[in-house]
Motif scaffolding. Structure first.
Motif, mmCIF file in Angstrom:
data_model
loop_
_atom_site.group_PDB
_atom_site.id
_atom_site.type_symbol
_atom_site.label_atom_id
_atom_site.label_comp_id
_atom_site.label_asym_id
_atom_site.label_seq_id
_atom_site.Cartn_x
_atom_site.Cartn_y
_atom_site.Cartn_z
ATOM 1 N N SER A 168 0.842 -1.209 0.000
ATOM 2 C CA SER A 168 0.000 0.000 0.000
ATOM 3 C C SER A 168 0.867 1.246 0.000
ATOM 4 O O SER A 168 2.047 1.207 0.377
ATOM 5 N N VAL A 171 1.648 2.211 3.903
ATOM 6 C CA VAL A 171 2.528 1.381 4.743
ATOM 7 C C VAL A 171 3.589 0.647 3.910
ATOM 8 O O VAL A 171 4.789 0.912 4.032
ATOM 9 N N HIS A 190 3.084 -9.352 -2.047
ATOM 10 C CA HIS A 190 1.693 -8.888 -2.125
ATOM 11 C C HIS A 190 0.798 -10.063 -2.474
ATOM 12 O O HIS A 190 1.252 -11.222 -2.445
ATOM 13 N N ARG A 212 -4.978 -9.068 7.233
ATOM 14 C CA ARG A 212 -5.619 -10.388 7.315
ATOM 15 C C ARG A 212 -5.215 -11.044 8.621
ATOM 16 O O ARG A 212 -4.024 -11.312 8.833
ATOM 17 N N MET A 215 -2.491 -14.277 9.402
ATOM 18 C CA MET A 215 -2.235 -15.085 8.191
ATOM 19 C C MET A 215 -0.795 -15.599 8.107
ATOM 20 O O MET A 215 -0.508 -16.536 7.371
ATOM 21 N N VAL A 230 2.256 -4.933 11.512
ATOM 22 C CA VAL A 230 1.534 -3.662 11.384
ATOM 23 C C VAL A 230 0.023 -3.881 11.424
ATOM 24 O O VAL A 230 -0.747 -2.989 11.777
ATOM 25 N N ILE A 232 -3.833 -4.537 11.995
ATOM 26 C CA ILE A 232 -4.779 -4.362 13.107
ATOM 27 C C ILE A 232 -6.099 -4.957 12.627
ATOM 28 O O ILE A 232 -6.743 -4.404 11.730
ATOM 29 N N ASN A 233 -6.451 -6.098 13.186
ATOM 30 C CA ASN A 233 -7.663 -6.788 12.747
ATOM 31 C C ASN A 233 -8.546 -7.085 13.948
ATOM 32 O O ASN A 233 -8.056 -7.556 14.978
ATOM 33 N N GLY A 267 1.106 0.116 16.685
ATOM 34 C CA GLY A 267 -0.016 1.057 16.825
ATOM 35 C C GLY A 267 0.348 2.336 17.581
ATOM 36 O O GLY A 267 0.204 3.438 17.038
ATOM 37 N N THR A 270 2.510 5.105 15.880
ATOM 38 C CA THR A 270 2.035 5.926 14.762
ATOM 39 C C THR A 270 1.756 7.372 15.213
ATOM 40 O O THR A 270 2.223 8.324 14.585
HETATM 41 P P1 NDP Z 1 -4.184 -2.213 2.207
HETATM 42 O O1 NDP Z 1 -5.461 -2.969 2.183
HETATM 43 O O2 NDP Z 1 -4.113 -0.895 1.544
HETATM 44 O O3 NDP Z 1 -3.020 -3.131 1.603
HETATM 45 C C1 NDP Z 1 -2.923 -4.478 1.931
HETATM 46 C C2 NDP Z 1 -1.816 -5.120 1.163
HETATM 47 O O4 NDP Z 1 -1.760 -6.494 1.525
HETATM 48 C C3 NDP Z 1 -1.982 -5.060 -0.348
HETATM 49 O O5 NDP Z 1 -0.795 -4.672 -0.964
HETATM 50 C C4 NDP Z 1 -2.366 -6.488 -0.733
HETATM 51 O O6 NDP Z 1 -1.837 -6.927 -1.970
HETATM 52 C C5 NDP Z 1 -1.674 -7.287 0.358
HETATM 53 N N1 NDP Z 1 -2.361 -8.561 0.541
HETATM 54 C C6 NDP Z 1 -3.659 -8.793 0.698
HETATM 55 N N2 NDP Z 1 -3.902 -10.118 0.818
HETATM 56 C C7 NDP Z 1 -2.709 -10.718 0.735
HETATM 57 C C8 NDP Z 1 -2.292 -12.078 0.762
HETATM 58 N N3 NDP Z 1 -3.164 -13.078 0.932
HETATM 59 N N4 NDP Z 1 -0.993 -12.346 0.634
HETATM 60 C C9 NDP Z 1 -0.084 -11.342 0.470
HETATM 61 N N5 NDP Z 1 -0.416 -10.048 0.440
HETATM 62 C C10 NDP Z 1 -1.714 -9.746 0.559
HETATM 63 O O7 NDP Z 1 -3.791 -2.114 3.752
HETATM 64 P P2 NDP Z 1 -2.863 -1.068 4.553
HETATM 65 O O8 NDP Z 1 -1.483 -1.115 4.065
HETATM 66 O O9 NDP Z 1 -3.557 0.231 4.646
HETATM 67 O O10 NDP Z 1 -2.933 -1.720 6.018
HETATM 68 C C11 NDP Z 1 -2.441 -3.001 6.274
HETATM 69 C C12 NDP Z 1 -2.761 -3.373 7.708
HETATM 70 O O11 NDP Z 1 -2.072 -2.457 8.565
HETATM 71 C C13 NDP Z 1 -4.239 -3.266 8.087
HETATM 72 O O12 NDP Z 1 -4.521 -4.265 9.035
HETATM 73 C C14 NDP Z 1 -4.344 -1.900 8.751
HETATM 74 O O13 NDP Z 1 -5.388 -1.839 9.688
HETATM 75 C C15 NDP Z 1 -2.999 -1.830 9.437
HETATM 76 N N6 NDP Z 1 -2.537 -0.460 9.693
HETATM 77 C C16 NDP Z 1 -2.040 -0.185 10.929
HETATM 78 C C17 NDP Z 1 -1.563 1.052 11.240
HETATM 79 C C18 NDP Z 1 -1.017 1.293 12.601
HETATM 80 O O14 NDP Z 1 -1.008 2.400 13.077
HETATM 81 N N7 NDP Z 1 -0.489 0.280 13.264
HETATM 82 C C19 NDP Z 1 -1.608 2.147 10.284
HETATM 83 C C20 NDP Z 1 -2.054 1.739 8.960
HETATM 84 C C21 NDP Z 1 -2.509 0.473 8.695
HETATM 85 P P3 NDP Z 1 -2.339 -6.353 -3.388
HETATM 86 O O15 NDP Z 1 -1.721 -4.994 -3.511
HETATM 87 O O16 NDP Z 1 -1.809 -7.326 -4.361
HETATM 88 O O17 NDP Z 1 -3.840 -6.305 -3.301
#
Ligand code: NDP
Length: 296
Positions: A168, A171, A190, A212, A215, A230, A232-233, A267, A270
């Motif tokens: 993303s 992150v 990814h 996820r 995972m 990172v 948060i689910n 968390g 940030t």
């Molecule tokens: P996004 O949904 O924007 O990105 C998720 C990424 O994970 C994508 O690149 C996606 O790939 C990849 N992905 C999804 N499924 C799989 C899989 N099965 N295997 C491998 N890669 C996979 O999420 P964010 O980056 O915004 O956030 C990620 C996590 O971090 C979330 O849980 C969010 O809540 C958390 N977060 C925590 C923060 C904190 O302060 N601690 C701040 C920001 C986020 P593809 O590009 O191919 O779809």
């Protein structure tokens, strides 16, 4: 072997104390109070919690907090107008627009309207470009927090294999840039990565930013690796709502050298990094030296 649990809550408290000290010194020596404006559009409950928490911590470190809460029907033009006013306000050193924005608003347009020098989230295209070319940028808060924890635990990261799962813009990508900047050999994985398990097993540093629950199991973790979770689910388990990361904590803890827990890992870092970025932006705006160790 059991890994070391990296305490993000304690690290963030230390960072906030450091920021507060610099803020007090800025006031004392120069009569400058850093100001952070947070803009929230709509009533998304999670966003409201984040904004409240940001405002509270901003005040606790001695900065001025400006909160702008706009209703969900606010027009894009009105939001851009507010950004223009904040850009022009000398008391505002940092501007953060809470995402997600309602669907009638173009988030890229809004973010790119922020003066890059006040873009404390580091999402403006200029800051993305500066980071990508190894120049002085405003660095996105979550990856910056991860980098600080890694440096604190490992010292030099040079030459280590780092795998970032997730690509993303907020992150995964900036995290990979930061690790590259510290001379890691970086792989970005990814959803289309062919053999994710095997890719992860080569990581000295494994950063999971997927979204996820649990995972990544322990047998994907190289023995002794440093794992930054990172994710948060929110899940239901044993009749209770719980927060879990993208990594299966118990099994990964058994393999890892060190791991961040969820909650209490990345968390809390940030918001602490948001405050650090606001302080950095203030120093840069006034041509003052930047405190060491608060950015990449
Ligand atoms: P996004 O949904 O924007 O990105 C998720 C990424 O994970 C994508 O690149 C996606 O790939 C990849 N992905 C999804 N499924 C799989 C899989 N099965 N295997 C491998 N890669 C996979 O999420 P964010 O980056 O915004 O956030 C990620 C996590 O971090 C979330 O849980 C969010 O809540 C958390 N977060 C925590 C923060 C904190 O302060 N601690 C701040 C920001 C986020 P593809 O590009 O191919 O779809």
């Amino acid at each position: 072997m059991t890994g070391h649990v990296l305490d993000g809550k304690a690290f963030a408290a230390k960072l906030r104390a450091q920021v507060a000290q610099h803020v007090a010194a800025l006031k004392e020596a120069h009569g400058i109070t850093p100001g952070l404006a947070v803009v929230l559009v709509g009533e998304d409950p999670a966003s409201q919690v984040y904004v409240r928490s940001k405002g509270k911590q901003t005040i606790e470190v001695g900065m001025t907090s400006f909160e702008h809460k706009l209703d969900a029907e606010t027009s894009q033009a009105a939001l851009l107008d507010l950004i223009d006013r904040l850009n022009a306000d000398p008391e505002v050193h940092g501007i953060l627009v809470q995402l997600p924005l309602p669907s009638h608003i173009n988030a890229d347009l809004v973010i790119n309207r922020i003066n890059p020098a006040k873009d404390v989230d580091g999402f403006h295209i200029s800051n993305v470009g500066l980071l990508g070319t190894g120049q002085k940028a405003m660095v996105p808060c979550t990856p910056l927090g991860c980098l600080m924890m890694l440096r604190d635990h490992l010292g030099s990261l040079s030459g280590l294999n780092a795998v970032v799962v997730g690509r993303s813009n907020i992150v995964g990508k900036p995290m990979a840039q930061l690790l590259l900047g510290d001379s890691c050999t970086v792989t970005i994985a990814h959803s289309r990565t062919r053999d994710l398990a095997e890719t992860c097993r080569h990581a000295d540093i494994l950063v999971a930013a997927v979204g996820r629950p649990e995972m990544i199991p322990g047998d994907w973790v190289k023995p002794g690796a440093t794992v930054i979770d990172v994710g948060i689910n929110r899940i239901e388990r044993d009749g209770k709502t719980r927060l879990v990361g993208d990594v299966h904590f118990e099994s990964a803890l058994a393999a890892a050298g060190a791991i961040t827990p969820v909650p209490g890992g990345v968390g809390p870092m940030t918001i602490a990094c948001l405050l650090a970025n606001t302080l950095t932006a203030t120093c840069r705006a006034h041509g003052l030296p930047e405190p060491e160790g608060l950015t990449a």
